[in-house]
Motif scaffolding. Sequence first.
Motif, PDB file in Angstrom:
ATOM      1  N   ASP A  54       0.777  -1.243  -0.061  1.00 51.46           N
ATOM      2  CA  ASP A  54      -0.017  -0.093  -0.008  1.00 51.46           C
ATOM      3  C   ASP A  54       0.947   1.202  -0.236  1.00 51.46           C
ATOM      4  N   LYS A  55       1.941   0.964   0.517  1.00 49.20           N
ATOM      5  CA  LYS A  55       2.958   2.306   0.666  1.00 49.20           C
ATOM      6  C   LYS A  55       4.127   2.106  -0.104  1.00 49.20           C
ATOM      7  N   GLY A  56       4.925   3.480  -0.271  1.00 48.54           N
ATOM      8  CA  GLY A  56       5.957   2.995  -0.873  1.00 48.54           C
ATOM      9  C   GLY A  56       7.248   3.206  -0.009  1.00 48.54           C
ATOM     10  N   LEU A  57       8.393   3.422  -0.343  1.00 48.23           N
ATOM     11  CA  LEU A  57       9.713   3.497   0.514  1.00 48.23           C
ATOM     12  C   LEU A  57      10.056   2.175   0.966  1.00 48.23           C
ATOM     13  N   ILE A 107      -7.404  -2.420  -0.738  1.00 47.35           N
ATOM     14  CA  ILE A 107      -6.411  -1.376  -0.031  1.00 47.35           C
ATOM     15  C   ILE A 107      -6.466  -1.565   1.495  1.00 47.35           C
ATOM     16  N   GLY A 108      -5.351  -1.262   2.013  1.00 42.94           N
ATOM     17  CA  GLY A 108      -4.936  -1.240   3.485  1.00 42.94           C
ATOM     18  C   GLY A 108      -5.018  -2.569   4.218  1.00 42.94           C
ATOM     19  N   ILE A 109      -4.469  -3.512   3.550  1.00 46.85           N
ATOM     20  CA  ILE A 109      -4.148  -4.647   4.278  1.00 46.85           C
ATOM     21  C   ILE A 109      -2.963  -5.156   4.142  1.00 46.85           C
ATOM     22  N   SER A 110      -2.225  -4.596   3.293  1.00 50.57           N
ATOM     23  CA  SER A 110      -0.834  -5.234   2.771  1.00 50.57           C
ATOM     24  C   SER A 110      -0.072  -5.619   4.206  1.00 50.57           C
TER      25      SER A 110
END
Length: 283
Positions: free
Chosen positions: A85-88, A135-138
Amino acid sequence: MASLQDIRRRIKSVTSTKQITSAMNMVATSRLRHAKEVAQANAPYAEKVMEVVQEIAANAGTMMKHPLLEKRESGRKLVFVITADKGLAGAYTANVCKAVEALVTDKANTDLVIIGRRGIAHFKNRDYHVVKDYIGISERPKATHAQKIARTLISAFESGEIKEVYMVYTRFVSAITCVPEVVKLLPFTAEEGEGHAQAPYIYEPNAEEVLGALLPQYLFTTIYAALLQSAASELSSRMNAMSNATDNAGELIGKLDLYYNKVRQAGITNEINEIVGGAEALK
């Protein structure tokens, strides 16, 4: 040559970045510990379920009929993809996307079910057919998420339009090693091997009905294990990426400090030269 004010501003900016990456590194390290423990605790159960289902399938014989065993000559391919869901997080999502692109030979005849904003954006921007996204569960998957996804994949396969179902996720090996994996989920196929027919199991009422009841559970267990492995992999990738970014920021601050001192010393030297030159002119 840059002014002292510009260099100070740059040092302040890099220092702020270092503080952010250091904080993210600590958060990822803390979450990784829990995610790793959960994934490792779940692994023996998932492996045993796979072993039992393989044994039962071998004993049930090749003539057994079940919707999840049906092999089709034509149809679409469905690929279930687990991304972040997020980068970095370094190359975590990029490696999964590369594995999917290598698997998908016919974009027009392939459907995608994707977890994670990064993967969703990647494939939608490249005109892949995304039929379902989550979305929101990774980072924090739950068993209920795996159950919903399993039902979605089973319904799609039982509709008759899907020929094969694959899953692409990242297997957690260690804190510094994560490997993208491609697994064929449906139709379920028993692996050939010696000793299956001699397995000491007693089936009641029979192997066919037992296998039919276990196949959806096997699919749920496999998906849940992959979600846990991917969560641990994402956090370890983010931890490593933020650790490297923090180290690089520290090195850059050191170089900027040295450059700042050189510029400052050059300015002082010029001022001294101007004073000496002015004094000589007054003689």
